[in-house]
Design a protein around this motif. Sequence first.
Motif, PDB file in Angstrom:
ATOM      1  N   THR A   1       0.651  -1.342  -0.057  1.00  0.00           N
ATOM      2  CA  THR A   1       0.028   0.203   0.078  1.00  0.00           C
ATOM      3  C   THR A   1       0.882   1.222  -0.104  1.00  0.00           C
ATOM      4  O   THR A   1       0.537   2.397  -0.725  1.00  0.00           O
ATOM      5  CB  THR A   1      -0.973  -0.102   1.043  1.00  0.00           C
ATOM      6  OG1 THR A   1      -0.105  -0.299   2.335  1.00  0.00           O
ATOM      7  CG2 THR A   1      -2.076  -1.018   1.166  1.00  0.00           C
ATOM      8  N   THR A   2       1.912   1.355   0.617  1.00  0.00           N
ATOM      9  CA  THR A   2       2.877   2.318   0.515  1.00  0.00           C
ATOM     10  C   THR A   2       3.433   2.572  -0.835  1.00  0.00           C
ATOM     11  O   THR A   2       3.453   3.682  -1.243  1.00  0.00           O
ATOM     12  CB  THR A   2       4.045   1.893   1.542  1.00  0.00           C
ATOM     13  OG1 THR A   2       3.511   1.919   2.959  1.00  0.00           O
ATOM     14  CG2 THR A   2       5.115   3.400   1.569  1.00  0.00           C
TER      15      THR A   2
ATOM     16  N   GLY B   1       0.648   3.872  -3.033  1.00  0.00           N
ATOM     17  CA  GLY B   1       0.441   5.402  -2.795  1.00  0.00           C
ATOM     18  C   GLY B   1       1.366   6.296  -3.485  1.00  0.00           C
ATOM     19  O   GLY B   1       1.062   7.651  -3.644  1.00  0.00           O
TER      20      GLY B   1
END
Length: 50
Positions: A17-18, A21
């Motif tokens: 998810t990092t 993003g």
Amino acid sequence: MKKKMLAVLLSAVVAVTTLAGCGNSSDNVSEGTTETDAAGTTEKTPGGGY
């Protein structure tokens, strides 16, 4: 063993998810914005215009 697998899985989810993003998005991206002055002329300004 279950706690270790859960920790690895959660770490992988956080990493994915990092990275997702930080992806490049082309939605609403422009190299500049146009501004109109009092005389009605427009000029393009550099930058994102945020």
